[in-house]
Design a protein around this motif. Structure first.
Motif, PDB file in Angstrom:
ATOM      1  N   LYS A  25      -7.420   7.793  -1.235  1.00 14.22           N
ATOM      2  CA  LYS A  25      -7.678   6.383  -0.927  1.00 14.22           C
ATOM      3  C   LYS A  25      -8.056   5.661  -2.214  1.00 14.22           C
ATOM      4  CE  LYS A  25      -9.630   5.220   3.095  1.00 14.22           C
ATOM      5  NZ  LYS A  25     -10.662   5.120   4.142  1.00 14.22           N
ATOM      6  N   LYS A  30     -10.518  -3.621   2.512  1.00 14.46           N
ATOM      7  CA  LYS A  30      -9.558  -4.561   1.938  1.00 14.46           C
ATOM      8  C   LYS A  30      -9.767  -5.932   2.554  1.00 14.46           C
ATOM      9  CE  LYS A  30      -6.104  -2.850   5.216  1.00 14.46           C
ATOM     10  NZ  LYS A  30      -4.797  -2.234   5.364  1.00 14.46           N
ATOM     11  N   CYS A  32      -7.835  -9.235   4.020  1.00 16.78           N
ATOM     12  CA  CYS A  32      -6.536  -9.597   4.593  1.00 16.78           C
ATOM     13  C   CYS A  32      -6.610 -10.982   5.235  1.00 16.78           C
ATOM     14  CB  CYS A  32      -6.131  -8.587   5.666  1.00 16.78           C
ATOM     15  SG  CYS A  32      -5.956  -6.905   5.068  1.00 16.78           S
ATOM     16  N   CYS A  37      -3.477  -7.266   8.824  1.00 16.30           N
ATOM     17  CA  CYS A  37      -2.946  -7.476   7.464  1.00 16.30           C
ATOM     18  C   CYS A  37      -1.446  -7.772   7.489  1.00 16.30           C
ATOM     19  CB  CYS A  37      -3.239  -6.281   6.560  1.00 16.30           C
ATOM     20  SG  CYS A  37      -4.988  -5.997   6.301  1.00 16.30           S
ATOM     21  N   ARG A  56       2.583   5.281  -3.765  1.00 20.64           N
ATOM     22  CA  ARG A  56       1.753   4.236  -3.150  1.00 20.64           C
ATOM     23  C   ARG A  56       2.017   2.870  -3.778  1.00 20.64           C
ATOM     24  NH1 ARG A  56      -3.918   6.932  -4.340  1.00 20.64           N
ATOM     25  NH2 ARG A  56      -2.739   7.268  -6.238  1.00 20.64           N
ATOM     26  N   SER A  70      -2.625  -7.899   1.073  1.00 19.46           N
ATOM     27  CA  SER A  70      -4.032  -7.494   1.104  1.00 19.46           C
ATOM     28  C   SER A  70      -4.548  -7.285  -0.307  1.00 19.46           C
ATOM     29  CB  SER A  70      -4.229  -6.213   1.932  1.00 19.46           C
ATOM     30  OG  SER A  70      -3.646  -5.108   1.279  1.00 19.46           O
ATOM     31  N   SER A  83      -1.958  -5.240  -2.433  1.00 21.55           N
ATOM     32  CA  SER A  83      -0.729  -4.741  -1.832  1.00 21.55           C
ATOM     33  C   SER A  83       0.187  -5.915  -1.567  1.00 21.55           C
ATOM     34  CB  SER A  83      -1.051  -3.960  -0.561  1.00 21.55           C
ATOM     35  OG  SER A  83      -0.612  -4.580   0.573  1.00 21.55           O
ATOM     36  N   TYR A 100       1.244  -0.994  -3.576  1.00 18.49           N
ATOM     37  CA  TYR A 100       0.119  -1.479  -4.369  1.00 18.49           C
ATOM     38  C   TYR A 100       0.540  -1.747  -5.808  1.00 18.49           C
ATOM     39  CZ  TYR A 100      -2.667  -0.075  -0.417  1.00 18.49           C
ATOM     40  OH  TYR A 100      -3.183   0.038   0.849  1.00 18.49           O
ATOM     41  N   THR A 121      -9.970   0.270   5.311  1.00 15.43           N
ATOM     42  CA  THR A 121      -8.695   0.948   5.065  1.00 15.43           C
ATOM     43  C   THR A 121      -8.668   2.246   5.877  1.00 15.43           C
ATOM     44  OG1 THR A 121      -9.558   2.110   3.129  1.00 15.43           O
ATOM     45  CG2 THR A 121      -8.432   0.023   2.740  1.00 15.43           C
ATOM     46  N   THR A 122      -7.479   2.719   6.137  1.00 16.68           N
ATOM     47  CA  THR A 122      -7.296   3.987   6.840  1.00 16.68           C
ATOM     48  C   THR A 122      -6.475   4.911   5.961  1.00 16.68           C
ATOM     49  OG1 THR A 122      -5.235   3.337   7.908  1.00 16.68           O
ATOM     50  CG2 THR A 122      -7.285   2.764   9.053  1.00 16.68           C
ATOM     51  N   ASP A 125      -2.935   3.793   5.165  1.00 20.95           N
ATOM     52  CA  ASP A 125      -2.698   2.804   4.105  1.00 20.95           C
ATOM     53  C   ASP A 125      -2.214   3.468   2.818  1.00 20.95           C
ATOM     54  OD1 ASP A 125      -3.437   0.454   5.497  1.00 20.95           O
ATOM     55  OD2 ASP A 125      -5.561   0.899   5.163  1.00 20.95           O
TER      56      ASP A 125
END
Length: 129
Positions: A25, A30, A32, A37, A56, A70, A83, A100, A121-122, A125
């Motif tokens: 991560k 983040k 949004c 988002c 990523r 985001s 992002s 990103y 974030t998860t 993401d």
């Protein structure tokens, strides 16, 4: 539905998920335009070329326009990443790919949403295909 067909579908789904790579991560939260988002927060112009170091990120070219979806809230000592998706008639093959990029590589030219929301974030993401 026949049993062999079900087995074939399950194996196909397992193969698809096996290709996904979990990456570290970049941030825990983040900013949004909405809780999903899904809205463009702003537009930015790329200041210098950027080559994506892993899956990523997206490649950026000097002068391209980027739709920002985001803005990651950096941890202490971490870089600031946003992002977004490239918009360019010249690099059509990159349009629609969201990834990103360092916030220092762009100049935010237009804000579309003033009232933003903070979203956690998860792991999804930061998954790569």
């Amino acid at each position: 539905m026949s049993f062999p067909l079900v087995i074939l579908l399950c194996v196909g789904l397992l193969q698809q998920t096996a290709r996904a790579v979990h990456m570290d991560k970049l941030a825990d939260n983040k900013i949004c335009g909405d809780a999903e988002c899904s809205y463009v927060v702003s537009m930015a112009t790329v200041l210098d070329d950027f080559i994506a170091p892993d899956c990523r990120f997206i490649n950026l070219r000097l002068g391209q326009k980027v739709y920002v979806y985001s803005k990651l809230i950096p941890e202490e000592g971490a870089g600031v990443f946003w992002s977004g998706s490239v918009y360019s008639e010249r690099y059509v093959d990159q349009m629609g790919i969201v990834g990103y990029f360092p916030a220092t590589m762009v100049n935010e030219t237009q804000k579309f949403i003033e009232n933003t929301v903070k979203v956690a974030t998860t792991n999804m993401d930061f998954y790569c295909n």
